[in-house]
Design a protein around this motif. Structure first.
Motif, PDB file in Angstrom:
ATOM      1  N   GLU A  25      15.540  19.439  74.779  1.00 38.11           N
ATOM      2  CA  GLU A  25      16.509  18.336  74.847  1.00 38.11           C
ATOM      3  C   GLU A  25      17.904  18.864  75.162  1.00 38.11           C
ATOM      4  O   GLU A  25      18.632  18.291  75.978  1.00 38.11           O
ATOM      5  N   GLY A  26      18.293  19.961  74.516  1.00 37.19           N
ATOM      6  CA  GLY A  26      19.601  20.571  74.769  1.00 37.19           C
ATOM      7  C   GLY A  26      19.720  21.070  76.201  1.00 37.19           C
ATOM      8  O   GLY A  26      20.758  20.913  76.845  1.00 37.19           O
ATOM      9  N   TYR A  27      18.646  21.654  76.700  1.00 39.91           N
ATOM     10  CA  TYR A  27      18.632  22.137  78.080  1.00 39.91           C
ATOM     11  C   TYR A  27      18.832  20.981  79.048  1.00 39.91           C
ATOM     12  O   TYR A  27      19.641  21.059  79.973  1.00 39.91           O
ATOM     13  N   GLU A  28      18.082  19.909  78.848  1.00 37.51           N
ATOM     14  CA  GLU A  28      18.174  18.751  79.749  1.00 37.51           C
ATOM     15  C   GLU A  28      19.561  18.115  79.690  1.00 37.51           C
ATOM     16  O   GLU A  28      20.122  17.729  80.717  1.00 37.51           O
ATOM     17  N   GLU A  29      20.127  18.016  78.497  1.00 36.13           N
ATOM     18  CA  GLU A  29      21.466  17.448  78.356  1.00 36.13           C
ATOM     19  C   GLU A  29      22.506  18.351  79.037  1.00 36.13           C
ATOM     20  O   GLU A  29      23.386  17.872  79.749  1.00 36.13           O
ATOM     21  N   VAL A  33      25.030  17.477  82.251  1.00 36.04           N
ATOM     22  CA  VAL A  33      26.489  17.655  82.177  1.00 36.04           C
ATOM     23  C   VAL A  33      26.947  18.650  83.247  1.00 36.04           C
ATOM     24  O   VAL A  33      27.959  18.439  83.923  1.00 36.04           O
ATOM     25  N   GLY A  34      26.215  19.736  83.411  1.00 35.84           N
ATOM     26  CA  GLY A  34      26.561  20.748  84.416  1.00 35.84           C
ATOM     27  C   GLY A  34      26.522  20.190  85.830  1.00 35.84           C
ATOM     28  O   GLY A  34      27.388  20.497  86.648  1.00 35.84           O
ATOM     29  N   GLU A  41      33.602  19.378  90.836  1.00 36.56           N
ATOM     30  CA  GLU A  41      34.249  20.581  91.358  1.00 36.56           C
ATOM     31  C   GLU A  41      33.979  20.735  92.847  1.00 36.56           C
ATOM     32  O   GLU A  41      34.875  21.101  93.614  1.00 36.56           O
ATOM     33  N   GLY A  42      32.750  20.476  93.261  1.00 34.78           N
ATOM     34  CA  GLY A  42      32.404  20.559  94.680  1.00 34.78           C
ATOM     35  C   GLY A  42      33.179  19.553  95.512  1.00 34.78           C
ATOM     36  O   GLY A  42      33.653  19.857  96.607  1.00 34.78           O
ATOM     37  N   TYR A  43      33.343  18.358  94.984  1.00 35.37           N
ATOM     38  CA  TYR A  43      34.102  17.328  95.680  1.00 35.37           C
ATOM     39  C   TYR A  43      35.554  17.774  95.848  1.00 35.37           C
ATOM     40  O   TYR A  43      36.125  17.669  96.935  1.00 35.37           O
ATOM     41  N   GLN A  44      36.157  18.273  94.779  1.00 31.35           N
ATOM     42  CA  GLN A  44      37.558  18.697  94.839  1.00 31.35           C
ATOM     43  C   GLN A  44      37.753  19.854  95.817  1.00 31.35           C
ATOM     44  O   GLN A  44      38.704  19.867  96.595  1.00 31.35           O
ATOM     45  N   LEU A  45      36.846  20.822  95.783  1.00 28.31           N
ATOM     46  CA  LEU A  45      36.938  21.954  96.694  1.00 28.31           C
ATOM     47  C   LEU A  45      36.763  21.503  98.136  1.00 28.31           C
ATOM     48  O   LEU A  45      37.527  21.889  99.023  1.00 28.31           O
TER      49      LEU A  45
END
Length: 147
Positions: A25-29, A33-34, A41-45
């Motif tokens: 569950e922690g991995y999926e969450e 989020v990542g 970040e990709g959009y801004q760059l």
């Protein structure tokens, strides 16, 4: 009585696998989020690099349009027309099939060719602006706007 044993076994499996389930569950969450942060970040760059690239192409385009009104040899006029067409054909949408880096390099090379054909007279004004801007008090060079 068989039902109670199955329930009890499932209960034990749940207890034994609790840590594994929490990790999953922690991995999926974290993955979700990542991905959201990576997209931002990709959009801004991409936006920042797109602005820089657009500015560079606009400056080249302005020089080409201005020079097409001047008297040049037929060879120079063809080179100017080819460069203008390359900039006009530059992709303006988010097409994953487009070779943006290759197209930009081609436009830069065509611009260099035009400058060589005209002995550096084409784009001379833009070069002066860059040179005067880079001779600051600190002596810093301008930012590298290439990919």
């Amino acid at each position: 009585m068989v039902d109670k044993e199955q329930d009890f076994n499932e209960l034990l499996d749940g207890i034994i696998l609790a840590e594994e389930n929490l990790n999953l569950e922690g991995y999926e969450e974290g993955l979700e989020v990542g991905r959201a942060q990576g997209v931002q970040e990709g959009y801004q760059l991409g936006y920042a690099q797109g602005l820089q690239l657009g500015k560079e192409l606009a400056e080249i385009y302005a020089v080409v349009v201005a020079q097409q009104t001047q008297a040049h040899t037929e060879k120079v006029q063809r080179a100017l027309q080819q460069l203008r067409k390359s900039i006009d054909d530059f992709p303006r949408d988010n097409n994953p099939e487009a070779d943006i880096i290759g197209t930009v390099e081609s436009i830069r090379n065509q611009y260099k060719r035009v400058r060589v054909l005209t002995a550096g007279k084409v784009g001379k004004f833009a070069k002066k602006v860059e040179d005067s801007g880079s001779s600051s008090v600190t002596g810093d060079k301008g930012k590298d706007l290439s990919f």
